[in-house]
Motif scaffolding. Structure first.
Motif, PDB file in Angstrom:
ATOM      1  N   ALA A  60       0.852  -1.202   0.000  1.00 31.29           N
ATOM      2  CA  ALA A  60       0.000   0.000   0.000  1.00 31.29           C
ATOM      3  C   ALA A  60       0.888   1.252   0.000  1.00 31.29           C
ATOM      4  O   ALA A  60       2.064   1.187  -0.313  1.00 31.29           O
ATOM      5  CB  ALA A  60      -0.915  -0.045   1.223  1.00 31.29           C
ATOM      6  N   GLY A  61       0.282   2.394   0.349  1.00 30.51           N
ATOM      7  CA  GLY A  61       1.052   3.646   0.435  1.00 30.51           C
ATOM      8  C   GLY A  61       1.142   4.350  -0.913  1.00 30.51           C
ATOM      9  O   GLY A  61       0.646   3.856  -1.927  1.00 30.51           O
ATOM     10  N   GLY A  77      -5.500  -2.748  -2.733  1.00 24.85           N
ATOM     11  CA  GLY A  77      -6.589  -3.442  -2.043  1.00 24.85           C
ATOM     12  C   GLY A  77      -6.729  -4.922  -2.398  1.00 24.85           C
ATOM     13  O   GLY A  77      -7.514  -5.627  -1.767  1.00 24.85           O
ATOM     14  N   ALA A  78      -5.967  -5.393  -3.396  1.00 26.32           N
ATOM     15  CA  ALA A  78      -6.077  -6.821  -3.765  1.00 26.32           C
ATOM     16  C   ALA A  78      -5.261  -7.673  -2.784  1.00 26.32           C
ATOM     17  O   ALA A  78      -4.485  -7.154  -1.984  1.00 26.32           O
ATOM     18  CB  ALA A  78      -5.568  -7.022  -5.184  1.00 26.32           C
ATOM     19  N   ARG A  79      -5.418  -9.002  -2.877  1.00 24.39           N
ATOM     20  CA  ARG A  79      -4.596  -9.891  -2.051  1.00 24.39           C
ATOM     21  C   ARG A  79      -3.314 -10.216  -2.818  1.00 24.39           C
ATOM     22  O   ARG A  79      -3.344 -10.352  -4.047  1.00 24.39           O
ATOM     23  CB  ARG A  79      -5.347 -11.192  -1.760  1.00 24.39           C
ATOM     24  CG  ARG A  79      -6.600 -10.985  -0.900  1.00 24.39           C
ATOM     25  CD  ARG A  79      -7.256 -12.299  -0.600  1.00 24.39           C
ATOM     26  NE  ARG A  79      -7.360 -13.126  -1.807  1.00 24.39           N
ATOM     27  CZ  ARG A  79      -7.692 -14.415  -1.813  1.00 24.39           C
ATOM     28  NH1 ARG A  79      -7.945 -15.030  -0.687  1.00 24.39           N
ATOM     29  NH2 ARG A  79      -7.781 -15.103  -2.944  1.00 24.39           N
ATOM     30  N   ASP A  88      -3.219 -12.830  -5.412  1.00 24.49           N
ATOM     31  CA  ASP A  88      -4.000 -12.615  -6.645  1.00 24.49           C
ATOM     32  C   ASP A  88      -3.271 -11.733  -7.670  1.00 24.49           C
ATOM     33  O   ASP A  88      -3.830 -11.436  -8.743  1.00 24.49           O
ATOM     34  CB  ASP A  88      -5.354 -11.967  -6.307  1.00 24.49           C
ATOM     35  CG  ASP A  88      -6.234 -12.915  -5.505  1.00 24.49           C
ATOM     36  OD1 ASP A  88      -6.022 -14.148  -5.627  1.00 24.49           O
ATOM     37  OD2 ASP A  88      -7.096 -12.442  -4.744  1.00 24.49           O
ATOM     38  N   VAL A  89      -2.053 -11.301  -7.349  1.00 22.64           N
ATOM     39  CA  VAL A  89      -1.322 -10.420  -8.284  1.00 22.64           C
ATOM     40  C   VAL A  89      -0.931 -11.220  -9.530  1.00 22.64           C
ATOM     41  O   VAL A  89      -0.313 -12.280  -9.434  1.00 22.64           O
ATOM     42  CB  VAL A  89      -0.061  -9.829  -7.598  1.00 22.64           C
ATOM     43  CG1 VAL A  89       0.757  -9.017  -8.594  1.00 22.64           C
ATOM     44  CG2 VAL A  89      -0.464  -8.967  -6.421  1.00 22.64           C
ATOM     45  N   ARG A  90      -1.301 -10.691 -10.707  1.00 21.95           N
ATOM     46  CA  ARG A  90      -1.062 -11.417 -11.968  1.00 21.95           C
ATOM     47  C   ARG A  90       0.154 -10.886 -12.726  1.00 21.95           C
ATOM     48  O   ARG A  90       0.552 -11.441 -13.738  1.00 21.95           O
ATOM     49  CB  ARG A  90      -2.299 -11.242 -12.879  1.00 21.95           C
ATOM     50  CG  ARG A  90      -3.558 -11.835 -12.316  1.00 21.95           C
ATOM     51  CD  ARG A  90      -4.791 -11.336 -13.084  1.00 21.95           C
ATOM     52  NE  ARG A  90      -4.691 -11.553 -14.519  1.00 21.95           N
ATOM     53  CZ  ARG A  90      -5.474 -10.949 -15.416  1.00 21.95           C
ATOM     54  NH1 ARG A  90      -6.418 -10.106 -15.035  1.00 21.95           N
ATOM     55  NH2 ARG A  90      -5.316 -11.188 -16.707  1.00 21.95           N
ATOM     56  N   LEU A  91       0.691  -9.749 -12.241  1.00 21.96           N
ATOM     57  CA  LEU A  91       1.620  -9.016 -13.093  1.00 21.96           C
ATOM     58  C   LEU A  91       2.940  -8.674 -12.394  1.00 21.96           C
ATOM     59  O   LEU A  91       2.937  -8.230 -11.243  1.00 21.96           O
ATOM     60  CB  LEU A  91       0.914  -7.705 -13.476  1.00 21.96           C
ATOM     61  CG  LEU A  91       1.654  -6.820 -14.434  1.00 21.96           C
ATOM     62  CD1 LEU A  91       1.344  -7.244 -15.862  1.00 21.96           C
ATOM     63  CD2 LEU A  91       1.252  -5.379 -14.260  1.00 21.96           C
ATOM     64  N   GLN A 121      -4.544   1.517 -11.357  1.00 21.18           N
ATOM     65  CA  GLN A 121      -4.554   0.767 -10.095  1.00 21.18           C
ATOM     66  C   GLN A 121      -4.619  -0.741 -10.352  1.00 21.18           C
ATOM     67  O   GLN A 121      -5.444  -1.468  -9.779  1.00 21.18           O
ATOM     68  CB  GLN A 121      -5.705   1.233  -9.216  1.00 21.18           C
ATOM     69  CG  GLN A 121      -5.681   2.741  -8.989  1.00 21.18           C
ATOM     70  CD  GLN A 121      -6.217   3.142  -7.632  1.00 21.18           C
ATOM     71  OE1 GLN A 121      -7.075   2.484  -7.050  1.00 21.18           O
ATOM     72  NE2 GLN A 121      -5.713   4.235  -7.101  1.00 21.18           N
ATOM     73  N   ILE A 122      -3.736  -1.182 -11.220  1.00 21.68           N
ATOM     74  CA  ILE A 122      -3.611  -2.623 -11.490  1.00 21.68           C
ATOM     75  C   ILE A 122      -2.572  -3.187 -10.513  1.00 21.68           C
ATOM     76  O   ILE A 122      -1.445  -2.681 -10.458  1.00 21.68           O
ATOM     77  CB  ILE A 122      -3.131  -2.866 -12.948  1.00 21.68           C
ATOM     78  CG1 ILE A 122      -4.175  -2.341 -13.936  1.00 21.68           C
ATOM     79  CG2 ILE A 122      -2.823  -4.339 -13.171  1.00 21.68           C
ATOM     80  CD1 ILE A 122      -3.707  -2.353 -15.392  1.00 21.68           C
ATOM     81  N   PRO A 123      -2.897  -4.203  -9.738  1.00 23.86           N
ATOM     82  CA  PRO A 123      -1.913  -4.740  -8.784  1.00 23.86           C
ATOM     83  C   PRO A 123      -0.682  -5.309  -9.514  1.00 23.86           C
ATOM     84  O   PRO A 123      -0.829  -5.971 -10.545  1.00 23.86           O
ATOM     85  CB  PRO A 123      -2.689  -5.863  -8.069  1.00 23.86           C
ATOM     86  CG  PRO A 123      -4.136  -5.508  -8.263  1.00 23.86           C
ATOM     87  CD  PRO A 123      -4.209  -4.845  -9.606  1.00 23.86           C
ATOM     88  N   TYR A 124       0.500  -5.033  -8.998  1.00 23.65           N
ATOM     89  CA  TYR A 124       1.729  -5.526  -9.646  1.00 23.65           C
ATOM     90  C   TYR A 124       2.884  -5.591  -8.661  1.00 23.65           C
ATOM     91  O   TYR A 124       2.871  -4.974  -7.608  1.00 23.65           O
ATOM     92  CB  TYR A 124       2.100  -4.636 -10.853  1.00 23.65           C
ATOM     93  CG  TYR A 124       2.536  -3.208 -10.521  1.00 23.65           C
ATOM     94  CD1 TYR A 124       1.594  -2.225 -10.204  1.00 23.65           C
ATOM     95  CD2 TYR A 124       3.877  -2.830 -10.532  1.00 23.65           C
ATOM     96  CE1 TYR A 124       1.976  -0.919  -9.918  1.00 23.65           C
ATOM     97  CE2 TYR A 124       4.272  -1.530 -10.251  1.00 23.65           C
ATOM     98  CZ  TYR A 124       3.316  -0.575  -9.941  1.00 23.65           C
ATOM     99  OH  TYR A 124       3.710   0.711  -9.651  1.00 23.65           O
ATOM    100  N   ARG A 125       3.870  -6.406  -9.072  1.00 24.35           N
ATOM    101  CA  ARG A 125       5.157  -6.444  -8.363  1.00 24.35           C
ATOM    102  C   ARG A 125       6.200  -5.776  -9.245  1.00 24.35           C
ATOM    103  O   ARG A 125       6.031  -5.763 -10.464  1.00 24.35           O
ATOM    104  CB  ARG A 125       5.665  -7.885  -8.203  1.00 24.35           C
ATOM    105  CG  ARG A 125       4.868  -8.765  -7.361  1.00 24.35           C
ATOM    106  CD  ARG A 125       5.409 -10.203  -7.498  1.00 24.35           C
ATOM    107  NE  ARG A 125       4.345 -11.121  -7.151  1.00 24.35           N
ATOM    108  CZ  ARG A 125       3.912 -11.298  -5.918  1.00 24.35           C
ATOM    109  NH1 ARG A 125       4.495 -10.685  -4.920  1.00 24.35           N
ATOM    110  NH2 ARG A 125       2.907 -12.109  -5.668  1.00 24.35           N
TER     111      ARG A 125
END
Ligand SMILES: N[C@@H](CCC(=O)N[C@@H](CS)C(=O)NCC(=O)O)C(=O)O
Length: 475
Positions: A58-59, A71-73, A76-79, A103-107
């Motif tokens: 977050a942040g 906000g995703a788990r 569940d990160v796909r990217l 706001q696409i979850p990613y690493r």
């Protein structure tokens, strides 16, 4: 502040005594003490809070944030986004900003650009030509920023759309605007990176395309190319190169884009971008750009105007602009204006610079001692960045003395006492070792990269405080 502080450590170097056993009666605080003081400042408290948030995905967006969940788990990160460690690569910036805006979850996995050092084999096995950015989406590898950004539109339909529907007239306009960006890019490269005789008309050609871009921005309500309440894919495509154009045209050609009323809509667009955290996290400064651009695009060609305008000297900080007291950040004649909304005040930026220095103080001191050590010649070769020399050897004899000065600089940035007469007084006596010490501090000053190391206003504070120390040990 200690009297004769700088002299006493210079004395320790000249007599080859380690600083630890030297007569430093008034040592500056230790790194541990300084880290504690930095954590207690308003900036330090915010920074510690962000670090906790970043660890949880977050942040706010930041170069140090390596997991972004929105906000995703985590499972569940796909990217995964592979982007450059220096946070400078223009194509990485487009993709990075798009992920933040949608706001696409990613690493994040950070990989060196070639100009900064070797790439790891683990990355080259995936991407043999080594180009950044790359992504892995559901286990599938992709390169090419534009294709990646178009894929995001399709693969994450639940997120904010950033391209108009293919069947709409706006889509055709978007395609034309992407072509205009290529024309702008071409004119820029022609002006800055190729030799051109005076009066060749190339500058007028760039101005013509800039005016066209400006009028396209005026054609929709609000600051963005395609209207709406935020930047779209078209805006993101223009962002990195217009930012680099503003820096490089001023530096090599004395040609001002940022702050030039002729390009009022482009300037309003920059200002709208500067209100977006996704942009501010990725934004570089003019100095970092002009040192990082040549390895990627080739050497810039200077023109006569750059001397008459004084822009080159200003960007390199040699006209006094990296000296205390620093002028107000948001002054209207600035080449690199900072919006009032982003001006957290001198004290906060001093504290940011102090915290970044103190959090890695011993390693930074060793790095600075490359200034009196042996260069590997790395950055002299074409395609290499002057902000990096991964193979340079520090002169270890100077580490204790440089470390003491850096601790002193950190303490001074914390308490803001550099302009206090007593703090700078009485630096007289033996100056043995001074040229090497000066070289170490200059080396560090000239290698502060934005946004990799800190924000632009914090970098200005650090550069100016290093100059303050240099002036004191020279005087
Ligand atoms: N057309 C590619 C260009 C990518 C590209 O040129 N990336 C540069 C960085 S700006 C790169 O990775 N160069 C190799 C390196 O510097 O390591 C895209 O849009 O993604």
């Amino acid at each position: 502040m200690s009297n004769n502080f700088f002299d006493s450590i210079l004395g320790a170097v000249s007599s080859n005594r380690p600083a630890a056993g030297s007569p430093l009666s008034q040592d500056p605080p230790s790194w541990e003490q300084l880290q504690k003081s930095c954590s207690g400042t308003e900036f330090g408290k915010a920074w510690n809070g962000w670090q906790t948030e970043w660890a949880k995905g977050a942040g706010p967006p930041h170069t140090d944030a390596k997991l972004r969940l929105f906000g995703a788990r985590e499972e569940d990160v796909r990217l995964t986004l592979y982007r450059d460690t220096a946070a400078w690569c223009p194509y990485c910036k487009q993709v990075w900003m798009m992920l933040e805006e949608k706001q696409i979850p990613y690493r994040v996995v950070k990989i060196n650009m070639r100009s900064y050092g070797e790439k790891p084999a683990s990355f080259l096995n995936k991407v043999p030509n080594g180009l950044l950015p790359a992504i892995e989406l559901d286990g599938r590898l992709m390169t090419e920023s534009l294709a990646i950004m178009q894929t995001f539109e399709v693969a994450f339909p639940e997120t904010k759309p950033m391209l108009p529907d293919r069947s709409s007239p706006e889509f055709e306009r978007a395609v034309n605007l992407l072509q205009l960006e290529r024309e702008l890019f071409g004119r820029w490269c022609q002006l800055v990176f190729r030799p051109s005789p005076p009066n060749s008309g190339i500058r007028q050609e760039l101005d013509r395309v800039l005016m066209k871009v400006d009028s396209e921005l005026a054609a929709t309500p609000g600051p963005w190319f395609l209207g709406g309440d935020g930047p779209g894919l078209v805006d993101l495509t223009y962002v990195p190169h217009l930012e680099r154009m503003a820096a490089s045209c001023a530096y090599w050609k004395g040609f001002q884009i940022r702050g030039n009323p002729r390009y009022a809509n482009i300037n309003a667009w920059f200002e709208a971008l500067e209100l977006r955290p996704s942009y501010m996290a990725t934004k570089s400064d003019f100095y970092t750009h002009v040192t990082d651009i040549p390895p990627q695009y080739g050497d810039g060609h200077f023109s006569q105007e750059r001397e008459t305008t004084g822009f080159r000297r200003r960007i390199e900080g040699v006209d006094g602009s990296w000296h205390l007291p620093l002028p107000p950040l948001s002054r209207s004649d600035s080449l690199e204006p900072v919006l009032a909304e982003n001006d957290r005040g001198d004290e906060c930026f001093r504290h940011e610079a102090a915290l970044k220095l103190a959090s890695n103080g011993a390693a930074v001191a060793k790095f600075a001692c490359r200034g009196a050590g042996r260069s590997s010649g790395w950055s002299l070769l074409p395609g290499r960045a002057p902000l990096s020399d991964p193979k340079a050897q520090p002169n270890e004899a100077f580490i204790p003395a440089v470390e003491s000065i850096l601790r002193h600089v950190t303490a001074t940035m914390l308490d803001g006492s550099a302009l206090n007469e007593a703090a700078s007084a009485a630096f007289s006596g033996s100056k043995d070792g001074t040229p090497e010490m000066v070289r170490c501090l200059e080396y560090l000053r000239d290698r502060v990269g934005v946004p990799r190391d800190m924000s632009y206003p914090a970098a200005l504070q650090l550069r100016a405080h290093l100059n303050w120390a240099i002036d004191n040990i020279k005087s």
